[in-house]
Design an enzyme around this catalytic site. Structure first.
Site, PDB file in Angstrom:
ATOM      1  CE  LYS A  42      -0.393  -0.350   5.010  1.00 39.39           C
ATOM      2  NZ  LYS A  42      -1.179  -0.930   6.099  1.00 39.39           N
ATOM      3  CE1 TYR A 266      10.031  33.040   2.439  1.00 34.50           C
ATOM      4  CE2 TYR A 266      10.529  30.702   2.184  1.00 34.50           C
ATOM      5  CZ  TYR A 266      10.069  31.897   1.654  1.00 34.50           C
ATOM      6  OH  TYR A 266       9.656  31.954   0.356  1.00 34.50           O
TER       7      TYR A 266
HETATM    8  C1  LIG Z   1      -0.342  -1.871   6.730  1.00 34.92           C
HETATM    9  C2  LIG Z   1      -0.881  -3.160   7.163  1.00 34.92           C
HETATM   10  C3  LIG Z   1      -0.021  -4.237   7.398  1.00 34.92           C
HETATM   11  C4  LIG Z   1       1.476  -4.135   7.377  1.00 34.92           C
HETATM   12  O1  LIG Z   1       1.926  -3.566   8.594  1.00 34.92           O
HETATM   13  P1  LIG Z   1       3.489  -3.476   8.909  1.00 34.92           P
HETATM   14  O2  LIG Z   1       3.558  -3.015  10.308  1.00 34.92           O
HETATM   15  O3  LIG Z   1       4.045  -2.480   7.957  1.00 34.92           O
HETATM   16  O4  LIG Z   1       4.049  -4.831   8.682  1.00 34.92           O
HETATM   17  C5  LIG Z   1      -0.591  -5.461   7.697  1.00 34.92           C
HETATM   18  N1  LIG Z   1      -1.943  -5.606   7.764  1.00 34.92           N
HETATM   19  C6  LIG Z   1      -2.782  -4.582   7.579  1.00 34.92           C
HETATM   20  C7  LIG Z   1      -4.241  -4.813   7.690  1.00 34.92           C
HETATM   21  C8  LIG Z   1      -2.286  -3.324   7.278  1.00 34.92           C
HETATM   22  O5  LIG Z   1      -3.127  -2.312   7.106  1.00 34.92           O
END
Ligand SMILES: *Cc1c(COP(=O)(O)O)cnc(C)c1O
Length: 380
Positions: A42, A266
């Site tokens: 993601k 700035y």
């Molecule tokens: C983002 C996510 C993961 C991965 O989590 P990490 O801590 O990066 O391993 C696993 N399961 C779900 C449902 C997530 O949203």
């Protein structure tokens, strides 16, 4: 495709593909017998570029998970053929698209299941879904009291197969917190209840990176590996070495001597305490280098640390290289990652920003081209 570098500002996020291979291998080695990995890609693989990483590991992992429909489409458009789980939530039109493209929707609650069921019936869709159970995270998933209704709805959808059931830990990174065990217990009893109601799935997946590192994986269960594949977060992996993938670099564009008392940037928030050499680098908060790093962070030049001085602007940052007399215009500057013996890990910026490495990595903006490194060289 990476545009012709000659026409780009010299600011890049280099992604080390071999480090990714090694991390995938290290995670595989942590899995018990029969367990397999879903790589969580993601948010463009936490800022690392989901497509190249997916193409790189799709023969080895059992599938991918993304949050959004468009993230799944980007992977499929690029030729990824491994199963893609969409964690969601999804809307009615998104389900239609999801059906057309063969993605696996994660079902996050009774309201969504009702929307899904209507769309699936309307198009006589046949396919697989995963069911998300809320064992205590409190964001998404079916609660214990939702299970009977869910089973009834699913019973009226003979073409829909529940291929997987999963849950997500709220605090797996803290081994002292018994809450993770409570969640496991609740998940197990919800699975029992579903079985009694006639809903069973061959596959369960629970562990995120922190749980993988702690070995909290039931043999045969799949895992959802995110940050651990990107080599960030101080996970205690019991000796397994993980490497950060990202090296965010730029080059000195302007270098000048200023006299004691000269203000920089700035708000004149920094004044040279002595005669100083100040370098300007072409990167800023519009690239995801947070303005909150003003007068706080350090960068690497010629293998040494140089402080960020003055405010981080939209497109520019100023650094003090007085202590690096060899520094020249055109020198590489590392904002994140290794240079020589020194390293700025994502965790270091995360501490300064009062956040976690995940957010630092995801913040590296679209304006920063990703370049792929293999055998120490840039590939296209
Ligand atoms: C983002 C996510 C993961 C991965 O989590 P990490 O801590 O990066 O391993 C696993 N399961 C779900 C449902 C997530 O949203």
């Amino acid at each position: 495709m990476v545009p012709d570098e000659n026409y780009l500002r010299p600011t890049f996020a280099e992604i080390d593909l071999e480090a990714f291979d090694r991390n995938v291998e290290a995670v595989e080695a942590m899995l018990p017998d029969g367990s397999r990995m879903i790589a969580v890609l993601k948010a463009d693989a936490y800022g690392h570029g989901a497509v190249p990483l997916a193409l790189r590991c799709q023969g080895r992992v059992s599938g991918f998970a993304v949050a959004l429909l468009e993230e799944a489409e980007a992977l499929a458009d690029a030729g990824v053929h491994a199963p893609i789980l969409i964690l969601g939530p999804l809307t009615a039109p998104q389900f239609d698209r999801c059906f057309e493209r063969g993605f696996v929707p994660g079902m996050i609650g009774p309201e969504e299941l009702a929307v899904f069921a209507a769309r699936a019936r309307a198009s006589s869709w046949q396919g697989e879904i995963h069911l998300k159970l809320d064992s205590g995270m409190g964001r998404m998933g079916f609660l214990a009291e939702d299970l009977e209704g869910a089973a009834a709805t699913l019973g009226q959808l003979p073409g829909v197969r529940v291929a997987g059931i999963y849950t997500h830990f709220a605090n797996a990174s803290d081994p002292a917190d018994p809450y993770t065990q409570r969640q496991t217990g609740r998940f197990e009893s919800m699975l029992d209840r579903l079985r009694d109601l006639g809903v069973d799935a061959p596959l369960h997946h629970v562990a995120n990176s922190a749980a993988i590192a702690r070995g909290l994986i039931k043999p045969g269960d799949w895992v959802r590996a995110g940050i651990i594949l990107y080599g960030a977060e101080p996970l205690d992996t019991g000796g397994a070495r993980l490497s950060p993938l990202m090296r965010w670099t730029t080059r000195i564009a302007r270098l000048k001597q200023v006299s004691a008392g000269a203000p920089i940037g700035y708000g004149c928030s920094w004044r040279a305490p002595r005669e100083s050499r100040i370098a300007t680098i072409p990167v800023g908060y519009a690239d995801g280098y947070s303005r909150n790093l003003s007068n706080r962070a350090e960068v690497l030049v010629r293998g040494l640390r140089a402080p960020v001085v003055g405010r981080v602007s939209m497109d520019l940052v100023t650094i003090d290289v007085t202590e690096i007399p060899d520094a020249h215009t055109g020198d590489e500057v590392v904002l994140l990652g290794r240079q020589g013996e020194q390293e700025i890990p994502a965790e270091e910026l995360a501490v300064l920003l009062n956040t976690i490495s995940y957010e630092v990595l995801c913040a590296v903006g679209r304006r920063v081209p990703r370049v792929w490194i293999e055998s120490g060289r840039r590939t296209l």
